[in-house]
Write an enzyme that holds these catalytic residues in place. Structure first.
Site, short mmCIF file in Angstrom:
data_model
loop_
_atom_site.label_atom_id
_atom_site.label_comp_id
_atom_site.label_asym_id
_atom_site.label_seq_id
_atom_site.Cartn_x
_atom_site.Cartn_y
_atom_site.Cartn_z
N ASP A 30 100.83 27.09 -12.46
CA ASP A 30 100.07 26.81 -11.24
C ASP A 30 100.66 27.65 -10.11
OD1 ASP A 30 98.11 24.13 -10.47
OD2 ASP A 30 98.97 25.27 -8.80
N PHE A 149 85.47 16.33 -20.00
CA PHE A 149 84.73 15.13 -19.56
C PHE A 149 85.65 14.00 -19.13
CE2 PHE A 149 82.32 17.47 -22.76
CZ PHE A 149 81.17 17.77 -22.04
N GLU A 152 89.10 10.49 -14.10
CA GLU A 152 90.35 10.16 -13.42
C GLU A 152 90.56 8.65 -13.54
OE1 GLU A 152 90.60 11.89 -9.46
OE2 GLU A 152 89.83 13.76 -10.26
N CYS A 265 84.23 15.60 -8.34
CA CYS A 265 83.31 16.16 -9.35
C CYS A 265 81.84 15.90 -9.06
CB CYS A 265 83.67 15.61 -10.73
SG CYS A 265 85.25 16.26 -11.34
N1 LIG Z 1 89.31 15.97 -11.89
C1 LIG Z 1 88.50 15.60 -12.86
O1 LIG Z 1 88.32 14.42 -13.17
C2 LIG Z 1 87.74 16.66 -13.64
C3 LIG Z 1 87.05 16.28 -14.80
C4 LIG Z 1 86.34 17.24 -15.50
C5 LIG Z 1 86.27 18.54 -15.03
N2 LIG Z 1 86.92 18.87 -13.86
C6 LIG Z 1 86.84 20.26 -13.40
O2 LIG Z 1 88.10 20.84 -13.63
C7 LIG Z 1 88.40 21.80 -12.62
C8 LIG Z 1 89.72 21.45 -11.96
O3 LIG Z 1 89.55 20.20 -11.30
P1 LIG Z 1 90.80 19.37 -10.74
O4 LIG Z 1 90.27 18.07 -10.30
O5 LIG Z 1 91.93 19.41 -11.72
O6 LIG Z 1 91.19 20.28 -9.48
P2 LIG Z 1 92.58 20.33 -8.69
O7 LIG Z 1 92.29 20.90 -7.36
O8 LIG Z 1 93.28 19.01 -8.80
O9 LIG Z 1 93.46 21.38 -9.53
C9 LIG Z 1 93.26 22.75 -9.53
C10 LIG Z 1 94.62 23.42 -9.65
O10 LIG Z 1 94.45 24.82 -9.86
C11 LIG Z 1 95.51 25.48 -9.18
N3 LIG Z 1 95.15 26.89 -9.01
C12 LIG Z 1 94.26 27.44 -8.15
N4 LIG Z 1 94.22 28.78 -8.31
C13 LIG Z 1 95.10 29.09 -9.29
C14 LIG Z 1 95.48 30.30 -9.94
N5 LIG Z 1 94.95 31.46 -9.57
N6 LIG Z 1 96.40 30.24 -10.89
C15 LIG Z 1 96.94 29.07 -11.27
N7 LIG Z 1 96.62 27.88 -10.71
C16 LIG Z 1 95.70 27.89 -9.75
C17 LIG Z 1 95.65 24.70 -7.89
O11 LIG Z 1 96.89 24.93 -7.26
C18 LIG Z 1 95.49 23.26 -8.40
O12 LIG Z 1 96.73 22.69 -8.74
C19 LIG Z 1 87.20 21.81 -11.69
O13 LIG Z 1 86.29 22.78 -12.10
C20 LIG Z 1 86.60 20.43 -11.91
O14 LIG Z 1 85.22 20.38 -11.60
C21 LIG Z 1 87.67 17.97 -13.18
#
Ligand SMILES: NC(=O)c1ccc[n+]([C@@H]2O[C@H](COP(=O)([O-])OP(=O)(O)OC[C@H]3O[C@@H](n4cnc5c(N)ncnc54)[C@H](O)[C@@H]3O)[C@@H](O)[C@H]2O)c1
Length: 438
Positions: A30, A149, A152, A265
């Site tokens: 990250d 899917f 949280e 989401c």
């Molecule tokens: N949170 C959920 O419940 C969930 C469920 C299914 C799908 N998603 C999808 O998953 C994806 C991530 O969601 P999230 O909730 O984990 O987001 P988040 O913001 O919690 O996490 C994203 C992470 O990516 C890191 N990041 C950004 N640019 C980066 C790079 N260039 N290199 C390495 N790390 C980098 C950020 O620092 C952050 O820690 C989104 O597309 C979301 O729609 C999320």
């Protein structure tokens, strides 16, 4: 198998820990140094039940490590990309800059036979575009899409025992074979338990995710639209939901009328879907999602209206206890949280908002430092003129109206999740307001 997970947020950190639990050697990468430092200590940087235990175990066993250096991804058979795709500022589309940047930074560290697997939720067509990027790098790596899917609050369980797996594979048979074989190895123990696996093309895999979220959002807004009709007619939406939910074709789940959905989401995913459909010239196919969004946002205002009404139309200077800030219980995530939005709107009307949450105060304060946060329920409700229950944590859901009544200035409650038994609260002397309930 050696695996890298790029992006260690709510999705990536759990996925990395779950992959270690399945027996793989995992590196999570990250750009956020604080997050990586916390994960490296075996500490979860956010609240997710079960995650601390997995982190402690697998960081200690050295099967799981974290880094800010993309070069540490080198040598992994699979690179899962789990970075954010938030709503663009000033628009509805998904912001793909993080996905593009992560894959661009990763590619120089990949080799022939390795698979870059997108897990982020992306607009349909992204995988085909990104496959071109992967091919242009000339390292021999291939791209696949494996939408996620997890929910949280249940993310560990959902990652270890998902209700289905979807593999979106490239159109070229040799590349598809490499990608499928690597994904089957990574998920071997999960597939072995008989969990359904759908193997498909890029576009279908991308659409499965947004279609699922669009359906869930629509179901919630459907019952909330019925709540609006119930409010105009004196009907009771909870009984209505019970009655229609007995029909197995409809089902009772996700028919809880209330303040509506939020989080990182559903809201941004339905907006991004609408924006993408419009780009494709098919805006009318999902135009209903704009109404789904509008119904959802109207419910937040309805909660505020109930509070103002209970305060005789004059919220200025009145004490309002807001119970809950996270977008749902078992999470500290306040992205697009209805609860935090309600608190902010009430504060904007001049009320003395005292907001509390078991886990989400720090994240809320970072976004809205102007609110008065109270660490305990007792502090939040002291001398309250109205209590608003907006996130149904068990400790708010199972409150005793008699005991609570002794702490407040006036027995007024807005039950924004329709969690309470109105008769019980009224019997304890409360003026009760739910959404779409008598
Ligand atoms: N949170 C959920 O419940 C969930 C469920 C299914 C799908 N998603 C999808 O998953 C994806 C991530 O969601 P999230 O909730 O984990 O987001 P988040 O913001 O919690 O996490 C994203 C992470 O990516 C890191 N990041 C950004 N640019 C980066 C790079 N260039 N290199 C390495 N790390 C980098 C950020 O620092 C952050 O820690 C989104 O597309 C979301 O729609 C999320």
């Amino acid at each position: 198998m050696r695996i890298s997970v790029i992006g260690c947020g709510y999705l990536g950190a759990v996925h990395a820990a779950a992959m270690a639990e399945l027996g793989h050697e995992v590196v999570g990468i990250d750009v956020d140094e604080r997050k990586v430092a916390s994960l490296t200590r075996g500490e979860a940087p956010f609240f997710e039940p079960g995650l601390p235990e997995l982190l402690t175990t697998h960081v200690a066993s050295r099967r799981l490590r974290f880094s800010t250096d993309m070069a540490d991804a080198a040598g992994s058979g699979i690179h899962f990309v789990a970075v954010g795709t938030p709503q663009t500022k000033g628009g509805n589309a998904a912001d793909m800059t993080y996905v593009d940047a992560a894959i661009t930074a990763l590619l120089p560290h990949t080799s022939a036979g390795e698979v870059v697997v997108g897990k982020s939720t992306v607009p349909v067509g992204s995988a085909a575009r990104l496959a071109g990027l992967v091919e242009a790098a000339g390292t021999g790596a291939v791209l696949a899409w494996n939408p996620e899917f997890l929910r949280e609050g249940w993310a560990v369980k959902d990652s270890l025992t998902p209700d289905r797996l979807v593999f979106g594979l490239p159109p070229e048979p040799e590349r598809a074979e490499v990608a499928e074989s690597a994904l089957r190895d990574a998920y071997g123990p999960v597939i072995g338990t008989g969990i359904p696996l759908v193997v498909t093309d890029f576009a279908t895999a991308e659409l499965v995710k947004v279609a699922a979220n669009a359906f869930l959002a629509t179901k919630i807004s459907f019952i909330n639209a019925m709540a609006e009709i119930a409010e105009a007619t004196g009907a009771d939406v909870t009984q209505l939901a019970d009655a229609i939910g007995h029909d197995a074709r409809i089902g009772r789940r996700f028919l809880g009328a209330g303040v509506g959905f939020g989080g990182g989401c559903l809201p941004k995913d339905i907006r991004a879907f609408t924006a993408r459909a419009e780009e494709l010239g098919r805006g009318e196919s999902v135009a209903f999602l704009k109404e789904v969004d509008a119904i959802n946002l109207r419910r937040r205002q309805k909660v505020v209206d109930h509070v103002v009404d209970l305060l005789g139309g004059e919220p200025n200077g009145k004490n309002v206890a807001v119970l809950g800030l996270a977008f749902k219980p078992h999470s500290d995530d306040v992205r697009d949280s209805p609860a935090l939005d309600v608190a902010v709107r009430l504060k904007g009307l001049g009320a003395n908002v005292r907001a509390t949450d078991p886990e989400a105060i720090a994240n809320s304060r970072a976004l809205h430092p102007q609110l008065d946060y109270r660490a305990t329920l007792t502090d939040a409700v002291a001398d309250a003129d109205v209590v608003v229950m907006v996130t149904e944590w068990d400790e708010y859901r199972y409150l005793d109206p008699m005991e609570l009544g002794a702490l407040v200035a006036a027995r007024n409650v807005v039950d924004a999740r329709n969690s309470y038994d109105p008769a019980r609260w009224r019997a304890a002397g409360w003026t009760y307001r739910g959404l779409g309930r008598r």
